[in-house]
Scaffold this motif. Sequence first.
Motif, PDB file in Angstrom:
ATOM      1  N   SER A   1       7.115   3.244   2.244  1.00  0.00           N
ATOM      2  CA  SER A   1       5.896   3.945   2.267  1.00  0.00           C
ATOM      3  C   SER A   1       6.087   5.420   1.733  1.00  0.00           C
ATOM      4  CB  SER A   1       5.144   4.151   3.395  1.00  0.00           C
ATOM      5  OG  SER A   1       3.786   4.701   3.390  1.00  0.00           O
ATOM      6  N   LEU A   2       5.056   5.829   0.937  1.00  0.00           N
ATOM      7  CA  LEU A   2       5.083   7.494   0.731  1.00  0.00           C
ATOM      8  C   LEU A   2       4.234   8.358   1.254  1.00  0.00           C
ATOM      9  CD1 LEU A   2       5.887   7.342  -3.132  1.00  0.00           C
ATOM     10  CD2 LEU A   2       7.614   7.587  -1.598  1.00  0.00           C
ATOM     11  N   ALA A   3       3.697   7.787   2.533  1.00  0.00           N
ATOM     12  CA  ALA A   3       2.569   8.266   3.310  1.00  0.00           C
ATOM     13  C   ALA A   3       3.102   9.400   3.988  1.00  0.00           C
ATOM     14  CB  ALA A   3       2.130   7.301   4.330  1.00  0.00           C
ATOM     15  N   ALA A   4       2.250  10.425   4.303  1.00  0.00           N
ATOM     16  CA  ALA A   4       2.757  11.612   4.844  1.00  0.00           C
ATOM     17  C   ALA A   4       2.914  11.380   6.197  1.00  0.00           C
ATOM     18  CB  ALA A   4       1.520  12.863   4.605  1.00  0.00           C
TER      19      ALA A   4
ATOM     20  N   GLU B   1       7.111  13.429  -4.951  1.00  0.00           N
ATOM     21  CA  GLU B   1       6.814  13.089  -3.728  1.00  0.00           C
ATOM     22  C   GLU B   1       8.147  12.076  -3.112  1.00  0.00           C
ATOM     23  OE1 GLU B   1       4.448  14.380  -1.343  1.00  0.00           O
ATOM     24  OE2 GLU B   1       4.213  15.572  -3.326  1.00  0.00           O
ATOM     25  N   ALA B   2       8.416  11.129  -3.902  1.00  0.00           N
ATOM     26  CA  ALA B   2       9.362  10.281  -3.482  1.00  0.00           C
ATOM     27  C   ALA B   2      10.641  11.103  -3.265  1.00  0.00           C
ATOM     28  CB  ALA B   2       9.789   9.307  -4.645  1.00  0.00           C
ATOM     29  N   HIS B   3      11.030  12.244  -4.022  1.00  0.00           N
ATOM     30  CA  HIS B   3      12.455  12.889  -3.658  1.00  0.00           C
ATOM     31  C   HIS B   3      12.003  13.703  -2.466  1.00  0.00           C
ATOM     32  CE1 HIS B   3      14.514  12.169  -7.228  1.00  0.00           C
ATOM     33  NE2 HIS B   3      13.789  12.637  -8.135  1.00  0.00           N
ATOM     34  N   ARG B   4      10.840  13.994  -2.102  1.00  0.00           N
ATOM     35  CA  ARG B   4      10.705  14.788  -0.899  1.00  0.00           C
ATOM     36  C   ARG B   4      10.828  13.852   0.525  1.00  0.00           C
ATOM     37  NH1 ARG B   4       6.503  17.536   1.960  1.00  0.00           N
ATOM     38  NH2 ARG B   4       4.990  16.306   0.896  1.00  0.00           N
ATOM     39  N   ARG B   5      10.416  12.731   0.340  1.00  0.00           N
ATOM     40  CA  ARG B   5      10.033  11.940   1.400  1.00  0.00           C
ATOM     41  C   ARG B   5      11.196  10.601   1.658  1.00  0.00           C
ATOM     42  NH1 ARG B   5       4.237  12.427   2.407  1.00  0.00           N
ATOM     43  NH2 ARG B   5       3.575  13.883   1.229  1.00  0.00           N
TER      44      ARG B   5
ATOM     45  N   GLN C   1       0.832  -1.195   0.071  1.00  0.00           N
ATOM     46  CA  GLN C   1       0.087  -0.111  -0.101  1.00  0.00           C
ATOM     47  C   GLN C   1       0.933   1.187  -0.086  1.00  0.00           C
ATOM     48  OE1 GLN C   1      -2.759   0.162   3.004  1.00  0.00           O
ATOM     49  NE2 GLN C   1      -3.763   1.966   2.442  1.00  0.00           N
ATOM     50  N   VAL C   2       0.580   2.136  -0.841  1.00  0.00           N
ATOM     51  CA  VAL C   2       1.310   3.336  -1.114  1.00  0.00           C
ATOM     52  C   VAL C   2       0.451   4.545  -0.994  1.00  0.00           C
ATOM     53  CG1 VAL C   2       3.189   4.812  -2.293  1.00  0.00           C
ATOM     54  CG2 VAL C   2       2.955   2.072  -2.439  1.00  0.00           C
TER      55      VAL C   2
ATOM     56  N   VAL D   1      11.262   5.276  -8.877  1.00  0.00           N
ATOM     57  CA  VAL D   1      10.615   4.966  -7.461  1.00  0.00           C
ATOM     58  C   VAL D   1      10.476   3.483  -7.100  1.00  0.00           C
ATOM     59  CG1 VAL D   1       8.606   5.702  -6.203  1.00  0.00           C
ATOM     60  CG2 VAL D   1       9.417   7.207  -7.900  1.00  0.00           C
ATOM     61  N   ALA D   2       9.860   2.805  -7.904  1.00  0.00           N
ATOM     62  CA  ALA D   2       9.780   1.432  -7.786  1.00  0.00           C
ATOM     63  C   ALA D   2      11.133   0.930  -7.164  1.00  0.00           C
ATOM     64  CB  ALA D   2       9.415   0.677  -8.567  1.00  0.00           C
ATOM     65  N   HIS D   3      12.236   1.225  -7.795  1.00  0.00           N
ATOM     66  CA  HIS D   3      13.587   0.758  -7.588  1.00  0.00           C
ATOM     67  C   HIS D   3      14.008   1.295  -6.124  1.00  0.00           C
ATOM     68  CE1 HIS D   3      17.227  -1.284  -8.001  1.00  0.00           C
ATOM     69  NE2 HIS D   3      18.077  -0.158  -8.638  1.00  0.00           N
ATOM     70  N   MET D   4      13.670   2.400  -5.836  1.00  0.00           N
ATOM     71  CA  MET D   4      13.866   3.085  -4.408  1.00  0.00           C
ATOM     72  C   MET D   4      13.071   2.493  -3.447  1.00  0.00           C
ATOM     73  SD  MET D   4      13.662   7.072  -5.700  1.00  0.00           S
ATOM     74  CE  MET D   4      14.006   8.020  -4.267  1.00  0.00           C
ATOM     75  N   ILE D   5      11.889   2.093  -3.640  1.00  0.00           N
ATOM     76  CA  ILE D   5      11.029   1.279  -2.687  1.00  0.00           C
ATOM     77  C   ILE D   5      11.759  -0.081  -2.397  1.00  0.00           C
ATOM     78  CG2 ILE D   5       9.163  -0.287  -2.224  1.00  0.00           C
ATOM     79  CD1 ILE D   5       7.439   2.249  -3.761  1.00  0.00           C
ATOM     80  N   GLN D   6      12.470  -0.743  -3.536  1.00  0.00           N
ATOM     81  CA  GLN D   6      13.146  -2.175  -3.279  1.00  0.00           C
ATOM     82  C   GLN D   6      14.182  -1.869  -2.423  1.00  0.00           C
ATOM     83  OE1 GLN D   6      14.697  -3.869  -6.782  1.00  0.00           O
ATOM     84  NE2 GLN D   6      14.075  -5.858  -6.078  1.00  0.00           N
TER      85      GLN D   6
END
Length: 228
Positions: free
Chosen positions: A225-228, A67-71, A2-3, A208-213
């Motif tokens: 997660s990219l949740a706030a 958002e990924a860059h920010r979080r 869940q993202v 971004v998928a690679h960053m999650i991995q």
Amino acid sequence: MQVEVPKIDFKGSHYPKDVILYAVFFYARYAVSYRDLEEIMAERGVVVDHATLNRWVVKYSPLIAREAHRRKSATNSSWRMDETYIKVKGKWMYFYRAVDKHGKTLDFKLSERRDEAAANQLFKRTIKNNGWPEKVVIDKSGANFAGLQNMNLLLLLHGWFWLIDVLQVKYLNNMIEQDHRFIKKLNCPMKGFKSFQSASATLDGIEVAHMIQKRQFGTNGQSASLAA
């Protein structure tokens, strides 16, 4: 997985946010075509055509990447920078990428040219998103070296007493060259890109998928997660 990406506006869409995000991340993470993804979504009870899936990827991937860059979690100040080739409409273009010495993704940018201007753009964006590096390892590219010299000139003009240490040592750049394989692996089954915009957006999603991995989001071993 869940993202949550609350800052992205999903208003006007006929599908729930979770469905759109699932489709975008599945396409960016696994080597599938849009028609394959259409079948996969249908198996999960979601009827959506491949053209709509393409529009989702092109529209939402850049917003998710922003958002990924920010979080993302903090990165190291020793960088590795290189570019790889991506074919768009039968023409080779250049995908600039930067990682830190631990392999964590710093930034990325697709460019039609491999020159000093393109290198400048990547370094400025990477510095904006990650702060100033202490050291950057590059290949023998004169354009990349010139781009870093421009960054050092900015430091001098602003009265800084230290400069970025620039190393052109091929074996030290093996890490990022190996990291390119993730991009190539997913790019091949996609059968090429038909436009620069589509290519750039899709590559944003793949990164971004690679960053999650790589577990670049969350702390204490929590799920990415990219949740706030």
